[in-house]
Design a protein around this motif. Sequence first.
Motif, short mmCIF file in Angstrom:
data_model
loop_
_atom_site.label_atom_id
_atom_site.label_comp_id
_atom_site.label_asym_id
_atom_site.label_seq_id
_atom_site.Cartn_x
_atom_site.Cartn_y
_atom_site.Cartn_z
N TYR B 33 -14.51 5.34 -7.08
CA TYR B 33 -13.48 5.94 -7.95
C TYR B 33 -12.23 5.10 -8.11
O TYR B 33 -11.23 5.59 -8.62
CB TYR B 33 -13.10 7.32 -7.38
CG TYR B 33 -14.30 8.21 -7.13
CD1 TYR B 33 -15.01 8.76 -8.20
CD2 TYR B 33 -14.75 8.47 -5.85
CE1 TYR B 33 -16.11 9.56 -7.97
CE2 TYR B 33 -15.85 9.26 -5.62
CZ TYR B 33 -16.54 9.81 -6.68
OH TYR B 33 -17.62 10.59 -6.47
N ASP B 34 -12.29 3.83 -7.62
CA ASP B 34 -11.10 2.96 -7.70
C ASP B 34 -9.89 3.66 -7.08
O ASP B 34 -8.80 3.70 -7.66
CB ASP B 34 -10.76 2.60 -9.16
CG ASP B 34 -11.93 1.90 -9.82
OD1 ASP B 34 -12.70 1.25 -9.10
OD2 ASP B 34 -12.08 2.02 -11.05
N GLU B 35 -10.13 4.24 -5.95
CA GLU B 35 -9.07 5.07 -5.37
C GLU B 35 -8.88 4.62 -3.93
O GLU B 35 -9.86 4.37 -3.20
CB GLU B 35 -9.53 6.53 -5.45
CG GLU B 35 -8.62 7.55 -4.80
CD GLU B 35 -9.26 8.94 -4.77
OE1 GLU B 35 -10.16 9.21 -5.58
OE2 GLU B 35 -8.86 9.74 -3.92
N PHE B 36 -7.63 4.47 -3.53
CA PHE B 36 -7.39 4.08 -2.14
C PHE B 36 -6.71 5.24 -1.42
O PHE B 36 -5.65 5.71 -1.83
CB PHE B 36 -6.52 2.82 -2.05
CG PHE B 36 -6.25 2.42 -0.62
CD1 PHE B 36 -7.30 1.93 0.17
CD2 PHE B 36 -4.99 2.53 -0.06
CE1 PHE B 36 -7.05 1.57 1.48
CE2 PHE B 36 -4.75 2.17 1.25
CZ PHE B 36 -5.78 1.69 2.03
N VAL B 37 -7.36 5.74 -0.40
CA VAL B 37 -6.82 6.89 0.30
C VAL B 37 -6.05 6.39 1.52
O VAL B 37 -6.58 5.71 2.37
CB VAL B 37 -7.97 7.80 0.78
CG1 VAL B 37 -7.42 9.12 1.30
CG2 VAL B 37 -8.92 8.07 -0.36
N GLU B 38 -4.77 6.74 1.57
CA GLU B 38 -3.94 6.29 2.67
C GLU B 38 -4.14 7.16 3.91
O GLU B 38 -4.18 6.67 5.03
CB GLU B 38 -2.46 6.35 2.26
CG GLU B 38 -2.11 5.53 1.03
CD GLU B 38 -1.37 4.24 1.39
OE1 GLU B 38 -1.34 3.91 2.59
OE2 GLU B 38 -0.82 3.61 0.47
N ASP B 39 -4.28 8.50 3.64
CA ASP B 39 -4.37 9.43 4.79
C ASP B 39 -5.71 9.22 5.50
O ASP B 39 -6.73 9.03 4.87
CB ASP B 39 -4.30 10.89 4.31
CG ASP B 39 -3.14 11.08 3.37
OD1 ASP B 39 -2.12 10.39 3.54
OD2 ASP B 39 -3.27 11.90 2.43
N GLU B 152 -15.73 -10.60 4.02
CA GLU B 152 -14.49 -9.92 4.40
C GLU B 152 -13.93 -9.20 3.18
O GLU B 152 -13.90 -9.74 2.08
CB GLU B 152 -13.48 -10.96 4.94
CG GLU B 152 -13.91 -11.47 6.30
CD GLU B 152 -12.75 -11.99 7.13
OE1 GLU B 152 -11.71 -12.35 6.53
OE2 GLU B 152 -12.88 -11.99 8.36
N THR B 153 -13.52 -7.98 3.38
CA THR B 153 -13.07 -7.15 2.24
C THR B 153 -11.73 -6.52 2.55
O THR B 153 -11.25 -6.54 3.68
CB THR B 153 -14.06 -6.00 1.98
OG1 THR B 153 -14.11 -5.21 3.18
CG2 THR B 153 -15.45 -6.50 1.64
N SER B 154 -11.18 -5.92 1.49
CA SER B 154 -9.98 -5.10 1.66
C SER B 154 -10.11 -3.90 0.72
O SER B 154 -10.11 -4.05 -0.50
CB SER B 154 -8.72 -5.88 1.33
OG SER B 154 -7.65 -4.97 1.14
N ALA B 155 -10.21 -2.75 1.34
CA ALA B 155 -10.31 -1.53 0.51
C ALA B 155 -9.00 -1.29 -0.21
O ALA B 155 -8.97 -0.69 -1.28
CB ALA B 155 -10.64 -0.32 1.39
N LYS B 156 -7.92 -1.83 0.38
CA LYS B 156 -6.62 -1.58 -0.23
C LYS B 156 -6.45 -2.40 -1.51
O LYS B 156 -6.02 -1.89 -2.53
CB LYS B 156 -5.52 -1.92 0.77
CG LYS B 156 -4.15 -1.40 0.38
CD LYS B 156 -3.15 -1.67 1.48
CE LYS B 156 -1.78 -1.11 1.16
NZ LYS B 156 -0.84 -1.38 2.27
#
Lengths: 901, 201
Positions: B33-39, B152-156
Amino acid sequence: MPPPPVVTGLSPIEGPPGTRIIIRGENFGTKSSDLIGLKICGCDCLLSAEWKSPNKIIARSGPGKGKGDVIVTTRLNGVGTCNVSFKGYHETIGPMKESAVWVEEAPLFVWGRHSLSPGSYQQEDPLGLSVEGNDKKFPEDDLLELFPNATGDISSENFSACWFLLENHHCTSFNDLQAGLLHLRRKVEGQKEGQLSFLKANVGSVMDQADTIATLMDKFEKDASVYGSESTRKLEKSIKESEREARKLFDDVLTRRDRAEKTRNALNVLARFRFLFCLPCVIDRNIRKGEYDIVINDYTRVKNLFNKSEVPVFKTALSEIEKRVVGLQKMLHDKLQKMPIPIEEQKRLIRYLVNLDAPYEPAWDAIRSYSNYINLRFKQCYEEHKAGENAVAEELCKMKNSQSASKYSKFNSSYDSLNAVPENILFVEDLCQLLSELFPDLWKLGQSYFTGELHANVEVGHQANFKNIVMTIIDLFCKTLRSAVIPHTLDKNADKALVGAWTIPDIDIIALWLPVCLRYIRSTYKILIKLDLPSEALDIISTFILDFKLYCMSVLLKQTTEQVRQLSSQENWKIEFAGTHSGITELPIEFEELVQTVIRLIKESVLTTEQREISLLENANAQKELDKQVETLLSSFYSVLKSLAFQDDESGYNEDHSPVVSQLIGTPITAYRNHDANNHIPIWECRLLTTLSNCQYTNNTVLVHISRSFTMNGYSLSKLAIENVKTKFTSLEKALLDAYLEHKSDPLVGTIEPSMYLGRFDWDTNNIPSDIRPYAKECINNLIHVHSEVYTVSPSLVESVLPQVVQTIAEELFRLMSCVKKFSLAGIQQARADICALQEILLPYSTPKAKTFFNDALDIIPSLEKSSSTIIEDILKQVRVRMRLQILCLSSSALNGPVIT
Amino acid sequence: MSKKPVTQPALHKVIMVGSGGVGKSALTLQFMYDEFVEDYEPTKADSYRKKILLDGEEVQIDILDTAGQEDYAAIRDNYFRSGEGFLCIFSITEDESFQATQDFREQILRVKNDENIPFLLVGNKCDLEERRKVTYQEASDRAKQWGVTYVETSAKTREHVDKVFFDLMREIRARKMEENKTNNGRGKDKNKRKKIKCVIL
């Protein structure tokens, strides 16, 4: 339409009801109000749904169980689809399970026994293999055959591994089974150290339990030291002691109760016996007091108690009682049949008799005696009134005998009978009253008998009998009434003997009373309708009412016809000038009033159709009869008018009636004939004219009024009847006019010739004319006389009378002129002057025919030269001056209406 | 699913494994969803499925996002069995999570019983370079040892997020095609023969 919403993600994918689920996907709408539906595993969860974004909804799962879709519905995009599924399961709460739910203690005991096999564990496959898609179940019957006494239940003692594998994994591949084995092995190993880990996890409660056990131990030891090793012995002894004491107390109470019961029984028996032996006296007393209810009650009781008893003493007592009861029954039955008796009383008696098991049919007997009573009353009523009638008739006879010679007395007696109500009318009244008083009770009695309200057994066939009784009574009622008022509708031979005959009073008398009768009959009929009688019975009455109405109507019309006939004697020949129709007497107005009155009467009494009556107008016979009667009524006035106009032809005036020829004197002939001063009746011509006017008025106005008022009162006369009457009146009008014209113009015209040649006048004269000749003047004067006569009666008649006369005059002149053999010059001048003068003066009333006659007469007279015709002009001028008044008389009245002549 | 028409695109089942808090869910949500969940909210088991274009071919990806916490270790076996490809994720800022990948690898191999199961080792949170505890070398050594790829990835920042999923899917696809080939020859015949046998018997 945009694509429907689709759910592509769930977090988490399983959980018990109430699990908070994050639902992700596409097209969930653009605002929270777009979300109109959310179903999780078939359960509507919209209430808990929280719209976060077009891709995200947070909701809580409902009570759905098992795998199911999550379906989102939005306002614009409709019902959506789902790629992932949610699995709802119902978590079972165990003692080891943390729970936010309050756990009832009772189910915990159940749990204690089964805690080794928690529900969630059973769902899991012990091999850790998925049973998903393993739909093809191994038939259980086969398994039972293969492994008798075994089961696939893991928790069972007879668990058979083969069964289990076949049942759950018969489709699983070998590799998977190997993996499962590994899994199982690892689990078993894990459980070994698991015991330790379980203790670790629950160390708190384990410590608590250990503490509690230690405390219990302490307590127990303390007790043992105080009460010795067998601490329960003392307790046991005390319990036994108290049990013995309790039993002792209880036994005492029991014996006392038994004794009391025995005494009560004995008392009961005594009371019963006393009741039996005293009963005959009690019954006697109660019968005397009229307390039949108590008697019935006692009788029923005693029968229940002692009927089957074989003891002789009891039997004697019973027979004594029976005797009294039979006597009572007979007494009640007699009372029941003794008329008259109010229906409530009758019903009560019937109830008594039924309750006493009387060997009668009380209800039916009551009905029969009631119907007999009604018949009897009918007969009594008839006899009473018949006697009354006879008495009146005798009295009349006596009066007639004593004063038969006197005309006055006859008038007097008829006057008396007019005042006194005819006996048969009284009879009708009484009979109606009788029926409306008595019949409802009979009917109600019958109804309550057949509906079982009286608790009497309804005998088969009584229903038909009762109907028969009702019909007979109604029939008798109608026939009796018919014989009293309309005997001509009865079947002569059969019925007259049955219901007796009446002398019917004169039409004048009975007409007064018929509407009253109708009212009585109707009120009775209304009462019967309210009773909800069978329609056959009601039909008898309604037919009777129809016949009666018909008779009533025809009597009313006949009476009016009679009254109209009487009108001829009431003519006073006073001419009324008021209103638009001048020149009429009171006669037509009176006639109209009479007819209007009768119409109103008929309308009020006969034509109105009340509840459940046959409308008179719908009956063809009635219609015909009415038409006929109305025609007769209207025609009777025609006869009246006719006789009024022509009656005196036969009366004593004939000697004066011959036409008088001596008109030359110029005095109207009527002057001589007015000699009979004391007679009110005016001269014949005047009557003729008056009647003519009346006739016209009747034809043009009264008939229209009458026919309109017939229509207004809901009854349209047939066209034919009205037309017939109209034709009659028109012909009468014509006859009258002709008679009058003949009477007037004949002498008028007849005088012309003698007057013309009076004094041996010859048209071959040599006398130069200086004036028109006297015959012409006489002619004009006579005409003016006719005019005045007609005008006095009715100006409107002038138009129809005078032209006819003028035409006859013109014709006579023409005839006379054509008979002249020779004219001298002076004769020509004279003739021309005469005829021109007449032509000019009579012009206002000249018909085209008259004009032609005048012109023809002029043509016959030889023409003159211009010099000799000046003398005619002079004469005419002179005439115009001299006869100014006469000319004015004829012309102005024709043009301007009434002018004093 | 069998009710749907046959044209249904191929379904690739991907399972996210790794210790708690390494960012499995974050990666998944970023990919889906191209969404980054912080919580941070521990996952129990989440499931995602959608259609995507893989090298011009429409396929369906089914992602099972599993729980990293030890509490749920018992139910993992079940999940793993249905997986066709695995993303084994650790956080480069947490050495413990890197060590745990060893256990996950073993468990997967045990359940699947297949050395060549499509598998990617993923070091997440590479945007937090300053807090790195696991060196790139260390991780790629282990990957080489297992015979898998290390990314190596970054979800953010969404770095390499698509890459790991698509790479894995390509592996799964290649693997399936290979299996079909080998199975077509034997598997079908075997089935047929078996059936005929049954009839004769």
